[in-house]
Design a protein around this motif. Structure first.
Motif, PDB file in Angstrom:
ATOM      1  N   VAL A   9       7.034  24.913 -54.485  1.00  8.13           N
ATOM      2  CA  VAL A   9       8.312  25.043 -53.771  1.00  8.13           C
ATOM      3  C   VAL A   9       8.264  24.331 -52.418  1.00  8.13           C
ATOM      4  CG1 VAL A   9       9.906  26.656 -52.671  1.00  8.13           C
ATOM      5  CG2 VAL A   9       8.949  27.178 -54.925  1.00  8.13           C
ATOM      6  N   ILE A  10       7.218  24.604 -51.632  1.00 10.21           N
ATOM      7  CA  ILE A  10       7.173  24.055 -50.273  1.00 10.21           C
ATOM      8  C   ILE A  10       6.845  22.566 -50.255  1.00 10.21           C
ATOM      9  CG2 ILE A  10       6.537  26.279 -49.279  1.00 10.21           C
ATOM     10  CD1 ILE A  10       3.679  25.276 -49.022  1.00 10.21           C
ATOM     11  N   SER A  11       6.445  22.014 -51.400  1.00  6.90           N
ATOM     12  CA  SER A  11       6.154  20.579 -51.444  1.00  6.90           C
ATOM     13  C   SER A  11       7.388  19.736 -51.756  1.00  6.90           C
ATOM     14  CB  SER A  11       5.067  20.291 -52.489  1.00  6.90           C
ATOM     15  OG  SER A  11       5.489  20.667 -53.784  1.00  6.90           O
ATOM     16  N   LYS A  12       8.528  20.397 -51.967  1.00  6.83           N
ATOM     17  CA  LYS A  12       9.758  19.662 -52.227  1.00  6.83           C
ATOM     18  C   LYS A  12      10.179  18.867 -50.977  1.00  6.83           C
ATOM     19  CE  LYS A  12      10.425  21.554 -56.320  1.00  6.83           C
ATOM     20  NZ  LYS A  12      10.311  20.764 -57.576  1.00  6.83           N
ATOM     21  N   PRO A  13      10.692  17.657 -51.162  1.00  5.05           N
ATOM     22  CA  PRO A  13      11.083  16.824 -50.002  1.00  5.05           C
ATOM     23  C   PRO A  13      12.087  17.503 -49.087  1.00  5.05           C
ATOM     24  CG  PRO A  13      11.050  15.514 -52.016  1.00  5.05           C
ATOM     25  CD  PRO A  13      10.862  16.941 -52.433  1.00  5.05           C
ATOM     26  N   TRP A  14      13.052  18.236 -49.658  1.00  2.00           N
ATOM     27  CA  TRP A  14      14.089  18.847 -48.837  1.00  2.00           C
ATOM     28  C   TRP A  14      13.518  19.885 -47.877  1.00  2.00           C
ATOM     29  CZ3 TRP A  14      14.718  24.083 -49.128  1.00  2.00           C
ATOM     30  CH2 TRP A  14      14.271  24.729 -50.285  1.00  2.00           C
ATOM     31  N   VAL A  15      12.397  20.515 -48.259  1.00  2.00           N
ATOM     32  CA  VAL A  15      11.764  21.486 -47.362  1.00  2.00           C
ATOM     33  C   VAL A  15      11.201  20.772 -46.138  1.00  2.00           C
ATOM     34  CG1 VAL A  15       9.960  23.231 -47.131  1.00  2.00           C
ATOM     35  CG2 VAL A  15      11.211  23.021 -49.281  1.00  2.00           C
ATOM     36  N   LEU A  16      10.508  19.666 -46.364  1.00  2.14           N
ATOM     37  CA  LEU A  16       9.966  18.882 -45.247  1.00  2.14           C
ATOM     38  C   LEU A  16      11.071  18.418 -44.318  1.00  2.14           C
ATOM     39  CD1 LEU A  16       7.900  17.195 -43.678  1.00  2.14           C
ATOM     40  CD2 LEU A  16       8.087  15.445 -45.465  1.00  2.14           C
ATOM     41  N   ALA A  46       1.462  14.314 -47.997  1.00  4.64           N
ATOM     42  CA  ALA A  46       0.510  13.213 -48.049  1.00  4.64           C
ATOM     43  C   ALA A  46      -0.706  13.545 -48.899  1.00  4.64           C
ATOM     44  CB  ALA A  46       0.064  12.840 -46.634  1.00  4.64           C
ATOM     45  N   SER A  47      -1.045  14.833 -49.012  1.00  7.91           N
ATOM     46  CA  SER A  47      -2.265  15.242 -49.731  1.00  7.91           C
ATOM     47  C   SER A  47      -2.188  14.966 -51.220  1.00  7.91           C
ATOM     48  CB  SER A  47      -2.546  16.728 -49.491  1.00  7.91           C
ATOM     49  OG  SER A  47      -1.567  17.541 -50.125  1.00  7.91           O
ATOM     50  N   THR A  48      -0.989  14.705 -51.721  1.00  9.05           N
ATOM     51  CA  THR A  48      -0.819  14.322 -53.125  1.00  9.05           C
ATOM     52  C   THR A  48      -0.347  12.879 -53.229  1.00  9.05           C
ATOM     53  OG1 THR A  48       1.464  15.170 -53.118  1.00  9.05           O
ATOM     54  CG2 THR A  48      -0.273  16.692 -53.822  1.00  9.05           C
ATOM     55  N   ASN A  49      -0.508  12.116 -52.133  1.00 10.14           N
ATOM     56  CA  ASN A  49       0.049  10.762 -52.059  1.00 10.14           C
ATOM     57  C   ASN A  49       1.528  10.793 -52.445  1.00 10.14           C
ATOM     58  OD1 ASN A  49      -2.271   9.331 -51.200  1.00 10.14           O
ATOM     59  ND2 ASN A  49      -3.085   9.332 -53.279  1.00 10.14           N
ATOM     60  N   GLY A  50       2.230  11.823 -51.929  1.00 11.18           N
ATOM     61  CA  GLY A  50       3.586  12.108 -52.377  1.00 11.18           C
ATOM     62  C   GLY A  50       4.700  11.377 -51.664  1.00 11.18           C
ATOM     63  N   PHE A  51       4.412  10.696 -50.560  1.00 12.18           N
ATOM     64  CA  PHE A  51       5.462   9.939 -49.888  1.00 12.18           C
ATOM     65  C   PHE A  51       5.798   8.699 -50.709  1.00 12.18           C
ATOM     66  CE2 PHE A  51       3.956  12.314 -46.137  1.00 12.18           C
ATOM     67  CZ  PHE A  51       5.179  12.785 -45.668  1.00 12.18           C
ATOM     68  N   LYS A  52       7.081   8.400 -50.816  1.00 11.09           N
ATOM     69  CA  LYS A  52       7.534   7.286 -51.638  1.00 11.09           C
ATOM     70  C   LYS A  52       8.265   6.243 -50.793  1.00 11.09           C
ATOM     71  CE  LYS A  52       6.115   9.587 -55.240  1.00 11.09           C
ATOM     72  NZ  LYS A  52       4.845   9.204 -55.923  1.00 11.09           N
ATOM     73  N   TRP A  53       8.578   5.155 -51.446  1.00  8.52           N
ATOM     74  CA  TRP A  53       9.390   4.088 -50.881  1.00  8.52           C
ATOM     75  C   TRP A  53       8.820   3.558 -49.568  1.00  8.52           C
ATOM     76  CZ3 TRP A  53      12.083   2.841 -54.917  1.00  8.52           C
ATOM     77  CH2 TRP A  53      12.533   3.852 -55.781  1.00  8.52           C
ATOM     78  N   GLY A  54       9.673   3.464 -48.531  1.00  5.81           N
ATOM     79  CA  GLY A  54       9.250   2.837 -47.286  1.00  5.81           C
ATOM     80  C   GLY A  54       8.091   3.557 -46.606  1.00  5.81           C
ATOM     81  N   ILE A  55       8.123   4.894 -46.619  1.00  2.99           N
ATOM     82  CA  ILE A  55       7.045   5.654 -45.976  1.00  2.99           C
ATOM     83  C   ILE A  55       5.729   5.401 -46.698  1.00  2.99           C
ATOM     84  CG2 ILE A  55       6.219   7.958 -45.370  1.00  2.99           C
ATOM     85  CD1 ILE A  55       9.110   8.845 -45.119  1.00  2.99           C
ATOM     86  N   LYS A  56       5.778   5.338 -48.024  1.00  2.00           N
ATOM     87  CA  LYS A  56       4.588   5.050 -48.812  1.00  2.00           C
ATOM     88  C   LYS A  56       4.027   3.682 -48.457  1.00  2.00           C
ATOM     89  CE  LYS A  56       3.205   4.142 -53.628  1.00  2.00           C
ATOM     90  NZ  LYS A  56       2.029   5.029 -53.729  1.00  2.00           N
ATOM     91  N   MET A  57       4.901   2.687 -48.335  1.00  2.00           N
ATOM     92  CA  MET A  57       4.452   1.327 -48.000  1.00  2.00           C
ATOM     93  C   MET A  57       3.765   1.299 -46.640  1.00  2.00           C
ATOM     94  SD  MET A  57       7.687  -0.962 -49.326  1.00  2.00           S
ATOM     95  CE  MET A  57       6.971  -2.453 -48.651  1.00  2.00           C
ATOM     96  N   ILE A  58       4.299   2.065 -45.689  1.00  2.00           N
ATOM     97  CA  ILE A  58       3.708   2.095 -44.346  1.00  2.00           C
ATOM     98  C   ILE A  58       2.373   2.818 -44.364  1.00  2.00           C
ATOM     99  CG2 ILE A  58       3.982   3.000 -42.010  1.00  2.00           C
ATOM    100  CD1 ILE A  58       7.032   2.597 -42.407  1.00  2.00           C
ATOM    101  N   LEU A  59       2.340   4.017 -44.959  1.00  2.00           N
ATOM    102  CA  LEU A  59       1.123   4.820 -44.963  1.00  2.00           C
ATOM    103  C   LEU A  59      -0.005   4.165 -45.755  1.00  2.00           C
ATOM    104  CD1 LEU A  59       2.431   8.485 -45.407  1.00  2.00           C
ATOM    105  CD2 LEU A  59       1.475   7.462 -43.348  1.00  2.00           C
ATOM    106  N   GLU A  60       0.350   3.377 -46.758  1.00  2.00           N
ATOM    107  CA  GLU A  60      -0.663   2.762 -47.609  1.00  2.00           C
ATOM    108  C   GLU A  60      -0.862   1.277 -47.318  1.00  2.00           C
ATOM    109  OE1 GLU A  60      -0.197   3.764 -51.731  1.00  2.00           O
ATOM    110  OE2 GLU A  60       0.333   5.850 -51.285  1.00  2.00           O
ATOM    111  N   ASN A  61      -0.308   0.827 -46.195  1.00  2.00           N
ATOM    112  CA  ASN A  61      -0.559  -0.540 -45.743  1.00  2.00           C
ATOM    113  C   ASN A  61      -2.046  -0.731 -45.469  1.00  2.00           C
ATOM    114  OD1 ASN A  61      -0.951  -2.233 -42.999  1.00  2.00           O
ATOM    115  ND2 ASN A  61       0.662  -3.178 -44.233  1.00  2.00           N
ATOM    116  N   THR A  62      -2.576  -1.906 -45.790  1.00  2.00           N
ATOM    117  CA  THR A  62      -4.016  -2.150 -45.675  1.00  2.00           C
ATOM    118  C   THR A  62      -4.526  -1.929 -44.253  1.00  2.00           C
ATOM    119  OG1 THR A  62      -3.905  -3.773 -47.471  1.00  2.00           O
ATOM    120  CG2 THR A  62      -5.858  -3.837 -46.051  1.00  2.00           C
ATOM    121  N   PHE A  63      -3.791  -2.445 -43.264  1.00  2.00           N
ATOM    122  CA  PHE A  63      -4.207  -2.275 -41.875  1.00  2.00           C
ATOM    123  C   PHE A  63      -4.164  -0.809 -41.460  1.00  2.00           C
ATOM    124  CE2 PHE A  63      -3.109  -1.914 -37.351  1.00  2.00           C
ATOM    125  CZ  PHE A  63      -4.180  -2.584 -36.779  1.00  2.00           C
ATOM    126  N   VAL A  64      -3.118  -0.111 -41.870  1.00  2.00           N
ATOM    127  CA  VAL A  64      -2.978   1.305 -41.544  1.00  2.00           C
ATOM    128  C   VAL A  64      -4.111   2.114 -42.165  1.00  2.00           C
ATOM    129  CG1 VAL A  64      -1.542   3.363 -41.921  1.00  2.00           C
ATOM    130  CG2 VAL A  64      -0.486   1.219 -41.176  1.00  2.00           C
TER     131      VAL A  64
END
Length: 361
Positions: A222-229, A271-289
């Motif tokens: 339940v608490i891992s739903k995007p709307w909760v965040l 983030a603990s499930t690599n759950g961010f998608k789209w733009g946030i995912k691209m930023i968090l998983e950028n090679t430099f980052v």
């Protein structure tokens, strides 16, 4: 970031980068801004995010290995020993090499503060005296982390299973009570912010997240739903803006940090499930980052000394930068270089030793 099951969680390394970047912005840029709202924005809560992330990961490691020890009749004393060996190999080398080097060249007040620095207790010194300690000031959070590592494994590994959840909740509540008492009755803001028990609410919330994700899958789902965040983010921003305009000093010193820690819980959970998608995912998983997240410990340890190093080097090579933003970039790049060298020559080779130390025997 690897858990003890060797599953790589890329987005946690991405969070580490942004946590240390927030701290750097607070230390290098924020004091130069004239906009009152930006001067009040809590960039220093990058440390709070670090605390939540640390509480989550350390408690998860301890709980999963405790469970395996109970199933296999393994020794919890061995778990404790191996935990400390791994923490020693990860944290101590570059910290003590740096302190010894600065002690030898008599940098600033290294020798005056040596007993506090060598004992990882500079936060206690600052809590007592309510003073900055020059370029060592950021070490208060490293001291809190190390003190957390000293007692938390005993609590998680050796108390009865039925009391773990209660103990985490009690720790969070006591931390908030102590922090409030320090604010109202001690009157030293560094004691309110830096004393170890007063920081345990953030570390405890990370631990609580670990417990819930391991043992209560329904709540976790339940608490891992995007709307909760996004809902928690909205509440945090509304309360932050309200306290900014209404000048609610208690909330600014105690409640606001706790609310940011709660927000950090949901960010870490996602983030603990690599759950961010789209733009946030691209930023968090950028090679430099990701690489910056991997070397984030070095970035944090060294960054307090980089302005001194920069202003020592710059005149000697004819470098002159007037813009505060360009200077910030130069500071970061120099920190990045130093931390990368440290990672390659010191931390990475030692990490190979750490990988040979099992959690269980």
């Amino acid at each position: 970031m690897k858990e003890n099951n060797n599953k790589y969680i890329a987005q946690l390394d991405g969070l580490r980068f942004f946590a240390v970047l927030m701290v750097m912005m607070g230390h290098w840029l924020q004091w130069q801004w004239t906009n009152p709202f930006m001067k009040a924005f809590p960039f220093v809560h990058g440390v709070t995010l670090f605390f939540v992330l640390s509480g989550f990961l350390i408690t998860r490691i301890l709980l999963t290995n405790r469970d395996e020890a109970l199933i296999t009749n393994g020794s919890r004393k061995s778990l404790l020993k191996n935990f400390y060996i791994r923490r020693f190999l990860r944290i101590f080398p570059i910290y003590y090499l740096l302190i010894v080097f600065l002690f030898c060249i008599d940098f600033q007040d290294t020798r005056v503060l040596s007993r506090w620095l060598f004992s990882y207790s500079i936060n206690i010194y600052q809590s007592i005296h309510n003073v900055y300690v020059g370029d060592f000031s950021h070490f208060w959070s490293l001291a809190v982390e190390e003190q957390f590592y000293l007692f938390w494994p005993f609590l998680i590994l050796f108390i009865s299973t039925k009391n773990i959840f209660k103990s985490i909740i009690i720790t969070i509540v006591l931390s908030l009570l102590f922090k409030s008492c320090f604010h109202f009755f001690v009157g030293k803001w560094m004691a309110t912010s830096y004393f170890t028990l007063n920081c345990m609410s953030s570390l405890g919330l990370g631990a609580l997240l670990s417990y819930v994700t391991l043992y209560n899958k329904k709540v976790s789902a339940v608490i891992s739903k995007p709307w909760v965040l996004y809902g928690v983010l909205g509440v945090y921003l509304v309360l932050f803006i309200a306290q900014y305009y209404l000048k609610i000093y208690w909330y600014g010193m105690v409640g606001e940090e706790f609310m940011f820690a709660i927000l950090s819980v949901f960010i870490v959970l996602r983030a603990s499930t690599n759950g961010f998608k789209w733009g946030i995912k691209m930023i968090l998983e950028n090679t430099f980052v990701l690489y910056s997240g991997k070397i984030s410990y070095g970035l944090y340890v060294y960054h307090g000394f980089i302005p001194f190093l920069y202003y020592f080097i710059a005149p000697r090579i004819g470098l002159s930068i007037d813009s505060k933003y360009t200077t910030f970039v130069a500071f970061y790049l120099l920190t990045f270089i130093v931390a990368s060298i440290s990672w390659t020559l010191i931390e990475k080779p030692i990490s190979r030793l750490k990988s040979r130390v099992p959690y269980l025997k």
